[in-house]
Design an enzyme around this catalytic site. Structure first.
Site, mmCIF file in Angstrom:
data_model
loop_
_atom_site.group_PDB
_atom_site.id
_atom_site.type_symbol
_atom_site.label_atom_id
_atom_site.label_comp_id
_atom_site.label_asym_id
_atom_site.label_seq_id
_atom_site.Cartn_x
_atom_site.Cartn_y
_atom_site.Cartn_z
ATOM 1 N N ARG A 122 0.812 -1.231 0.000
ATOM 2 C CA ARG A 122 0.000 0.000 0.000
ATOM 3 C C ARG A 122 0.840 1.274 0.000
ATOM 4 N NH1 ARG A 122 -2.625 -3.180 3.778
ATOM 5 N NH2 ARG A 122 -4.385 -4.279 2.857
ATOM 6 N N LYS A 144 2.542 11.824 -10.457
ATOM 7 C CA LYS A 144 1.654 10.987 -11.278
ATOM 8 C C LYS A 144 2.418 9.723 -11.670
ATOM 9 C CE LYS A 144 -1.543 14.137 -13.533
ATOM 10 N NZ LYS A 144 -1.994 14.667 -14.828
ATOM 11 N N GLU A 186 8.137 19.243 -24.034
ATOM 12 C CA GLU A 186 7.472 19.475 -22.735
ATOM 13 C C GLU A 186 7.910 20.812 -22.130
ATOM 14 O OE1 GLU A 186 5.004 17.618 -21.676
ATOM 15 O OE2 GLU A 186 5.359 15.502 -22.105
ATOM 16 N N LYS A 228 6.446 23.662 -12.968
ATOM 17 C CA LYS A 228 5.629 22.487 -12.628
ATOM 18 C C LYS A 228 5.407 22.399 -11.112
ATOM 19 C CE LYS A 228 4.409 17.846 -13.549
ATOM 20 N NZ LYS A 228 4.510 16.642 -14.338
ATOM 21 N N GLU A 238 -5.126 17.540 -9.600
ATOM 22 C CA GLU A 238 -5.740 17.941 -10.868
ATOM 23 C C GLU A 238 -7.233 18.228 -10.749
ATOM 24 O OE1 GLU A 238 -3.972 16.012 -14.375
ATOM 25 O OE2 GLU A 238 -5.921 16.198 -15.326
ATOM 26 N N ARG A 242 -3.959 22.102 -12.598
ATOM 27 C CA ARG A 242 -3.002 21.101 -13.096
ATOM 28 C C ARG A 242 -3.399 20.576 -14.472
ATOM 29 N NH1 ARG A 242 0.321 16.349 -9.869
ATOM 30 N NH2 ARG A 242 1.420 15.625 -11.737
ATOM 31 N N ASN A 246 -1.802 19.422 -19.333
ATOM 32 C CA ASN A 246 -2.165 18.454 -20.376
ATOM 33 C C ASN A 246 -2.302 19.113 -21.753
ATOM 34 O OD1 ASN A 246 -2.283 16.426 -18.428
ATOM 35 N ND2 ASN A 246 -4.376 17.006 -17.884
ATOM 36 N N HIS A 249 -2.044 17.069 -24.938
ATOM 37 C CA HIS A 249 -2.144 15.647 -24.591
ATOM 38 C C HIS A 249 -3.395 14.968 -25.138
ATOM 39 C CE1 HIS A 249 1.267 16.617 -22.162
ATOM 40 N NE2 HIS A 249 1.377 15.396 -21.698
ATOM 41 N N HIS A 253 -2.061 11.886 -26.865
ATOM 42 C CA HIS A 253 -2.269 10.507 -26.396
ATOM 43 C C HIS A 253 -2.911 9.655 -27.487
ATOM 44 C CE1 HIS A 253 -2.071 11.235 -21.750
ATOM 45 N NE2 HIS A 253 -0.897 11.245 -22.327
ATOM 46 N N HIS A 266 6.493 10.017 -27.003
ATOM 47 C CA HIS A 266 5.503 10.814 -26.267
ATOM 48 C C HIS A 266 5.668 12.313 -26.562
ATOM 49 C CE1 HIS A 266 2.816 12.055 -23.055
ATOM 50 N NE2 HIS A 266 3.774 12.834 -22.572
HETATM 51 P P1 NAD Z 1 11.509 6.566 -21.982
HETATM 52 O O1 NAD Z 1 11.514 6.419 -20.524
HETATM 53 O O2 NAD Z 1 11.051 5.413 -22.785
HETATM 54 O O3 NAD Z 1 12.974 6.952 -22.460
HETATM 55 C C1 NAD Z 1 13.208 7.167 -23.829
HETATM 56 C C2 NAD Z 1 14.376 6.323 -24.347
HETATM 57 O O4 NAD Z 1 15.599 6.898 -23.898
HETATM 58 C C3 NAD Z 1 14.397 4.874 -23.890
HETATM 59 O O5 NAD Z 1 14.747 4.064 -24.981
HETATM 60 C C4 NAD Z 1 15.498 4.839 -22.850
HETATM 61 O O6 NAD Z 1 16.143 3.578 -22.784
HETATM 62 C C5 NAD Z 1 16.444 5.894 -23.354
HETATM 63 N N1 NAD Z 1 17.229 6.571 -22.321
HETATM 64 C C6 NAD Z 1 16.789 7.058 -21.143
HETATM 65 N N2 NAD Z 1 17.761 7.742 -20.542
HETATM 66 C C7 NAD Z 1 18.844 7.679 -21.344
HETATM 67 C C8 NAD Z 1 20.154 8.219 -21.274
HETATM 68 N N3 NAD Z 1 20.524 9.022 -20.272
HETATM 69 N N4 NAD Z 1 21.016 7.934 -22.272
HETATM 70 C C9 NAD Z 1 20.623 7.173 -23.336
HETATM 71 N N5 NAD Z 1 19.396 6.662 -23.469
HETATM 72 C C10 NAD Z 1 18.514 6.918 -22.481
HETATM 73 O O7 NAD Z 1 10.621 7.803 -22.443
HETATM 74 P P2 NAD Z 1 10.474 9.318 -21.920
HETATM 75 O O8 NAD Z 1 10.285 10.111 -23.140
HETATM 76 O O9 NAD Z 1 11.539 9.691 -20.956
HETATM 77 O O10 NAD Z 1 9.105 9.282 -21.089
HETATM 78 C C11 NAD Z 1 7.880 9.098 -21.728
HETATM 79 C C12 NAD Z 1 6.884 8.596 -20.708
HETATM 80 O O11 NAD Z 1 6.712 9.557 -19.690
HETATM 81 C C13 NAD Z 1 5.518 8.330 -21.296
HETATM 82 O O12 NAD Z 1 5.059 7.080 -20.863
HETATM 83 C C14 NAD Z 1 4.655 9.429 -20.705
HETATM 84 O O13 NAD Z 1 3.317 9.057 -20.573
HETATM 85 C C15 NAD Z 1 5.322 9.664 -19.395
HETATM 86 N N6 NAD Z 1 5.052 10.984 -18.798
HETATM 87 C C16 NAD Z 1 4.631 11.018 -17.523
HETATM 88 C C17 NAD Z 1 4.398 12.234 -16.911
HETATM 89 C C18 NAD Z 1 4.003 12.280 -15.463
HETATM 90 O O14 NAD Z 1 3.667 13.357 -14.973
HETATM 91 N N7 NAD Z 1 4.057 11.179 -14.751
HETATM 92 C C19 NAD Z 1 4.580 13.434 -17.621
HETATM 93 C C20 NAD Z 1 5.031 13.354 -18.936
HETATM 94 C C21 NAD Z 1 5.258 12.120 -19.517
HETATM 95 N N1 GLY Z 2 2.138 15.764 -17.208
HETATM 96 C C1 GLY Z 2 0.917 16.197 -16.606
HETATM 97 C C2 GLY Z 2 0.963 16.313 -15.123
HETATM 98 O O1 GLY Z 2 1.940 16.016 -14.483
HETATM 99 O O2 GLY Z 2 -0.020 16.677 -14.542
#
Ligand code: NAD
Ligand code: GLY
Length: 362
Positions: A122, A144, A186, A228, A238, A242, A246, A249, A253, A266
């Site tokens: 939990r 998130k 972003e 942020k 949100e 917040r 998006n 998005h 998405h 993304h």
């Molecule tokens: P990712 O985590 O898949 O990383 C992208 C690629 O870069 C991967 O192939 C990874 O292996 C590689 N990589 C990572 N760090 C590296 C480094 N230092 N050197 C070389 N390669 C490296 O993708 P991302 O773009 O970082 O994240 C996208 C995700 O984040 C999506 O799922 C999206 O929905 C999520 N997201 C979440 C929030 C939130 O608030 N939680 C906000 C925005 C996006």
């Molecule tokens: N990326 C949207 C949020 O964190 O709310």
């Protein structure tokens, strides 16, 4: 370059974001006062564990050590199945309530490991070690967490704030340019929703950022994290403000989903989505046509896509109708009013959306 300490002020769930070259080396000393004495696991993207796992182990050495649990790099791993496997690995390895989960990697590692940390027993403590620009400017901050379902992106998840976020721009030196562009999407988003001066700053630093200059990257990360953190402080769950984060998005998405989570990254999908949202806004008279030009030019200048040729507009429309961000069954759109100012509204006529989608894919 000094390491900045930016607070995320959430009462009992407050934490710091460390930003600066060499910040990761400080992990051990930073964790010492937070660690409750239990086992420490680092959930990492396989590629990133290979690149920076040893550095994390070294940084922890003065106070302890961690075991690595890895998953295959990339968005297709952000699933219920991967989360389930990681939860079982934690149980088999003796994770306890006073333990700690570190996430090492991009947004996929952060969302996945955060969800696992929120669910195990939990909820156990969680620390973010983001290694993509996208994760450093956005996903590691705000709590998130979640995984995708075949029915839609991020449909399962939890709010679970980290205890600490460590953004070391030196880890971005190994990042492919395409991924840096995704992070810039972003960062530009933060400018468009909240701060025109920051938008201009990102634009002026973007060439250095694309060359992985740690000082430029650090400035961009710090600027985005400040924006942020303020939004999350004002509206952690949100309920209102917040939702502005998006921007891009709703269409973004849908583009990710229709592209099978492989065709567009993304950040790229969000870039196209911001152009689409601006087009919707202009057609509705919410913003001037010049805002569309501004958004499109800002994305194009750093090499981000601004359209999605070849995707099916009907499939996109269907994916949008499954968006989880609905209000009384209607999708909540984030539309620009001007640079630095957006509005959130469900009052968007379907015919406007259809026209914009056709233009984006045409
Ligand atoms: P990712 O985590 O898949 O990383 C992208 C690629 O870069 C991967 O192939 C990874 O292996 C590689 N990589 C990572 N760090 C590296 C480094 N230092 N050197 C070389 N390669 C490296 O993708 P991302 O773009 O970082 O994240 C996208 C995700 O984040 C999506 O799922 C999206 O929905 C999520 N997201 C979440 C929030 C939130 O608030 N939680 C906000 C925005 C996006
Ligand atoms: N990326 C949207 C949020 O964190 O709310």
């Amino acid at each position: 370059m000094p390491v900045d300490r930016l607070p995320v002020d959430l009462g009992g769930r407050s934490y710091d974001i460390l930003v600066g070259a060499g910040a990761l080396d400080r992990l051990g000393e930073e964790l010492a006062p937070l660690w409750r004495g239990g086992p420490v696991f680092c959930i990492a993207d396989e590629r990133v564990w290979g690149l920076y796992g040893a550095a994390v182990q070294t940084a922890l050495r003065p106070t302890g050590s961690c075991s690595g649990l890895t998953f295959r790099s990339g968005e297709p791993s952000k699933t219920w199945a991967t989360a389930g496997r990681l939860l079982r690995d934690l149980a088999a390895e003796g994770m306890a309530r006073d333990g700690l989960v570190l996430s090492l990697g991009g947004g996929v590692a952060g969302d996945l490991a955060g969800f696992v940390a929120a669910s195990y027993a939990r909820g156990v403590d969680f620390v973010q070690l983001p290694t993509t620009l996208l994760a450093q400017v956005d996903s590691s901050v705000g709590g998130k967490t979640g995984v995708n379902l075949p029915e839609g992106k991020n449909l399962v998840g939890a709010f679970h704030q980290p205890r600490l976020v460590v953004c070391d721009p030196l880890t971005l030196g190994s990042l492919p340019r395409r991924e840096i562009r995704c992070g810039l999407a972003e960062a530009l988003k933060h400018g468009f929703i909240a701060d025109g001066m920051y938008l201009a700053q990102v634009q002026s630093l973007s060439e250095h950022a694309l060359s992985a200059d740690p000082a430029a990257l650090g400035e961009i990360v710090a600027g985005s994290c400040r924006i942020k953190a303020a939004v999350v402080k004002a509206d952690e769950r949100e309920a209102g403000l917040r939702a502005t984060l998006n921007f891009g998005h709703t269409i973004g998405h849908a583009i990710e989903k229709v592209g099978g989570y492989r065709r567009y990254r993304h950040g790229e999908a969000v870039a196209i989505g911001m152009v689409g949202a601006a087009m919707v806004g202009a057609r509705m008279g919410v913003c001037d046509g010049s805002v569309v030009d501004h958004v499109r030019a800002a994305m194009g200048r750093v090499g981000l896509p601004t359209a999605a040729p070849g995707l099916d507009a009907d499939e996109l429309l269907q994916a949008i109708s499954h968006d989880k961000k609905t209000e009384r069954g209607r999708v909540r759109w984030v539309l620009p009013i001007d640079v630095g100012k957006v509005t959130v509204t469900p009052e968007v006529p379907q015919r406007t959306v259809v026209r914009v989608l056709r233009e984006l894919v045409g």
